[in-house]
Design a protein around this motif. Sequence first.
Motif, mmCIF file in Angstrom:
data_model
loop_
_atom_site.group_PDB
_atom_site.id
_atom_site.type_symbol
_atom_site.label_atom_id
_atom_site.label_comp_id
_atom_site.label_asym_id
_atom_site.label_seq_id
_atom_site.Cartn_x
_atom_site.Cartn_y
_atom_site.Cartn_z
ATOM 1 N N ALA A 59 -8.004 0.100 -7.591
ATOM 2 C CA ALA A 59 -9.314 0.678 -7.288
ATOM 3 C C ALA A 59 -9.185 2.126 -6.834
ATOM 4 N N SER A 60 -8.077 2.473 -6.175
ATOM 5 C CA SER A 60 -7.851 3.845 -5.720
ATOM 6 C C SER A 60 -6.361 4.127 -5.737
ATOM 7 N N GLY A 61 -6.022 5.428 -5.747
ATOM 8 C CA GLY A 61 -4.615 5.806 -5.776
ATOM 9 C C GLY A 61 -3.863 5.450 -4.518
ATOM 10 N N ASP A 62 -4.583 5.142 -3.432
ATOM 11 C CA ASP A 62 -3.924 4.808 -2.167
ATOM 12 C C ASP A 62 -3.656 3.308 -2.020
ATOM 13 N N ALA A 63 -4.212 2.512 -2.922
ATOM 14 C CA ALA A 63 -4.110 1.056 -2.779
ATOM 15 C C ALA A 63 -2.682 0.581 -3.009
ATOM 16 N N PRO A 64 -2.226 -0.423 -2.253
ATOM 17 C CA PRO A 64 -0.900 -0.986 -2.502
ATOM 18 C C PRO A 64 -0.858 -1.664 -3.873
ATOM 19 N N PHE A 65 0.327 -1.747 -4.447
ATOM 20 C CA PHE A 65 0.463 -2.377 -5.760
ATOM 21 C C PHE A 65 1.884 -2.888 -5.945
ATOM 22 N N ARG A 66 2.058 -3.702 -6.988
ATOM 23 C CA ARG A 66 3.384 -4.213 -7.359
ATOM 24 C C ARG A 66 3.689 -3.741 -8.780
ATOM 25 N N TYR A 67 4.948 -3.361 -9.005
ATOM 26 C CA TYR A 67 5.352 -2.726 -10.260
ATOM 27 C C TYR A 67 6.671 -3.347 -10.724
ATOM 28 N N LEU A 68 6.714 -3.766 -11.976
ATOM 29 C CA LEU A 68 7.914 -4.387 -12.555
ATOM 30 C C LEU A 68 8.339 -3.619 -13.792
ATOM 31 N N GLU A 69 9.628 -3.308 -13.881
ATOM 32 C CA GLU A 69 10.184 -2.763 -15.126
ATOM 33 C C GLU A 69 11.191 -3.761 -15.685
ATOM 34 N N LEU A 70 10.915 -4.234 -16.884
ATOM 35 C CA LEU A 70 11.804 -5.167 -17.576
ATOM 36 C C LEU A 70 12.729 -4.365 -18.489
ATOM 37 N N GLY A 71 14.039 -4.534 -18.300
ATOM 38 C CA GLY A 71 14.989 -3.697 -19.018
ATOM 39 C C GLY A 71 14.979 -2.302 -18.422
ATOM 40 N N CYS A 72 15.273 -2.211 -17.120
ATOM 41 C CA CYS A 72 15.104 -0.962 -16.375
ATOM 42 C C CYS A 72 16.246 0.020 -16.563
ATOM 43 N N GLY A 73 17.264 -0.344 -17.367
ATOM 44 C CA GLY A 73 18.371 0.577 -17.586
ATOM 45 C C GLY A 73 19.082 0.907 -16.286
ATOM 46 N N GLN A 74 19.454 2.160 -16.142
ATOM 47 C CA GLN A 74 20.204 2.583 -14.952
ATOM 48 C C GLN A 74 19.356 2.553 -13.686
ATOM 49 N N GLY A 75 18.062 2.319 -13.815
ATOM 50 C CA GLY A 75 17.198 2.201 -12.640
ATOM 51 C C GLY A 75 16.762 3.515 -12.045
ATOM 52 N N MET A 76 17.123 4.632 -12.700
ATOM 53 C CA MET A 76 16.800 5.930 -12.116
ATOM 54 C C MET A 76 15.298 6.176 -12.129
ATOM 55 N N GLY A 77 14.642 5.858 -13.232
ATOM 56 C CA GLY A 77 13.199 6.039 -13.311
ATOM 57 C C GLY A 77 12.467 5.236 -12.256
ATOM 58 N N LEU A 78 12.915 4.008 -12.041
ATOM 59 C CA LEU A 78 12.273 3.143 -11.063
ATOM 60 C C LEU A 78 12.479 3.675 -9.646
ATOM 61 N N CYS A 79 13.664 4.201 -9.352
ATOM 62 C CA CYS A 79 13.913 4.786 -8.028
ATOM 63 C C CYS A 79 13.010 6.002 -7.791
ATOM 64 N N LEU A 80 12.833 6.832 -8.810
ATOM 65 C CA LEU A 80 11.953 7.994 -8.668
ATOM 66 C C LEU A 80 10.527 7.560 -8.360
ATOM 67 N N LEU A 81 10.045 6.535 -9.058
ATOM 68 C CA LEU A 81 8.685 6.048 -8.813
ATOM 69 C C LEU A 81 8.567 5.404 -7.438
ATOM 70 N N ALA A 82 9.586 4.667 -7.027
ATOM 71 C CA ALA A 82 9.536 4.014 -5.717
ATOM 72 C C ALA A 82 9.499 5.038 -4.596
ATOM 73 N N ALA A 83 10.276 6.116 -4.732
ATOM 74 C CA ALA A 83 10.280 7.157 -3.702
ATOM 75 C C ALA A 83 8.929 7.866 -3.631
ATOM 76 N N ALA A 84 8.313 8.093 -4.782
ATOM 77 C CA ALA A 84 7.056 8.841 -4.821
ATOM 78 C C ALA A 84 5.837 7.972 -4.553
#
Length: 502
Positions: A42-67
């Motif tokens: 509903a808004s950019g501040d709302a909590p959410f859950r995010y899954l990446e299937l086949g996340c590779g080295q995980g670098m993209g996911l770490c960048l998103l988690a930090a931000a």
Amino acid sequence: MPAVDFHGYDASAGYTYGFCAEMAPDWLDLAATLAGSAPARASGDAPFRYLELGCGQGMGLCLLAAANPQGQFVGVDFLPEHVDHGRAVAQAAGLTNIQFSDGDFVALAQQWPAAFGQFDYVTLHGVYSWITPPVRAALVRCLGHATAPCGLVYIGYNAQPGWLGSIPFRHISRLLKEESDQPSEAVMQASIALFDQLAAGGANSFRILPGLKSRLAAVKQQASNYLIHEYLHEGWHPLWHSEVAKEVADGGLAFVGTASLAETLLPGALPPPLRATIAEQASNVLRMDVQDLVINQSFRRDVFRPATSSANVASDAVLDAMMLHLLKPVDADSLTIATSFSEITLQAPAYAEIVAALGSGARSMGDVLALPAMRKQGRSNALQIIALLLHARIAGIGRSAPAPIQAVQGLNQCIANEAARGRRYDHLAAAALGSAVAVTSDDLRLFDAWLAAEERTDAISLAAACGEDGALAAGDTGITPERAAVFLNQTLERWRKLGVVA
């Protein structure tokens, strides 16, 4: 201990450390909204859950988690090297909102972990067109288990017909692997050498398939670990949109639109005869396949959501509340933007007012659309211009309340430190975007030296510090004081506005 079944996937080399901006939560919400569907939140501040299937080295996911510290992130991959790397980065950066899990799609489809539950965003990039049909069927069942009722699913995949010219190269590469006991890297080099010989000898295939020559040229510029993952899997199979849409429909998912924002201009940006031919097709999937045939599509970024979703149709108010940021300055009289279907040239009057407004700080989409030049364009045309600026990474989409800068600092320091020692990272987390920004190896070397100097240094000292760690990594050059001055006076200022540094 039993051997791991990789289902025909070449697991001999780890994948690259890339990041895909189209997978960021805010970007996916924008893509859905532009397609007339509601965002996952509903808004950019709302909590959410995010899954990446086949996340590779995980670098993209770490960048998103930090931000996005308000989000909870889960990455699944079945290559231990990938999972270990992702966990190590997350631990070194102090990220507490992310976890990585060893996972086989076939096993997960049979018994979805209760601890995983459902997610607002489920993403996979490249994976879908690299796995065998039985594994794809299992992956679709995983999507059904994983996607929340109003969630969004991103699937990036090699698409047809753009890969038709590459089929001979892939076929021979795979055959060389099957008939030799050479390591995969040696197989790729042998395949390149063979095709060089064929091209020099005037093989007819190069005349009949012009794309084969350009693909071979591109292959020579790419890292061996990327080539192994791209070409040597048993399940390598570029797909038509209609094939993917039909398969994921078995998991209860329906097509929403594209995360490739430039393609939201289609078919309207095509010549009238082609546009009319596409429009007269009887179904949406047929229109998509004919459109892809027109533009010679090679990679799709499709967004789906549950067909039974109760998500409302997007409103103008939702779109107008999204925030735009300037990623890089533009002072040219025109912009030529490469898209999947053509190069589009924008003259300064179409974008200069947007760039000037964002140059003083982030603005809401509504504010940008209300600029005099944008009102003159009309809302629809103005949104197309904004979509092109986002596609070209001149602008970025963000949130109304940026994440605390502390959330990204630990990760960005780790990235700079490792990159200065040869690790090929190429993005930094940006708290204001809820995403990441692309950076060069020089940027990261300078950033690391600047941090080591406790942010107190001049251009001459900073350039000298960049050469103190010994031999440069392959492809790197020395840092001049002039380059260091640009970093200190321009790059850092831009990063501060985007929440890369404090």
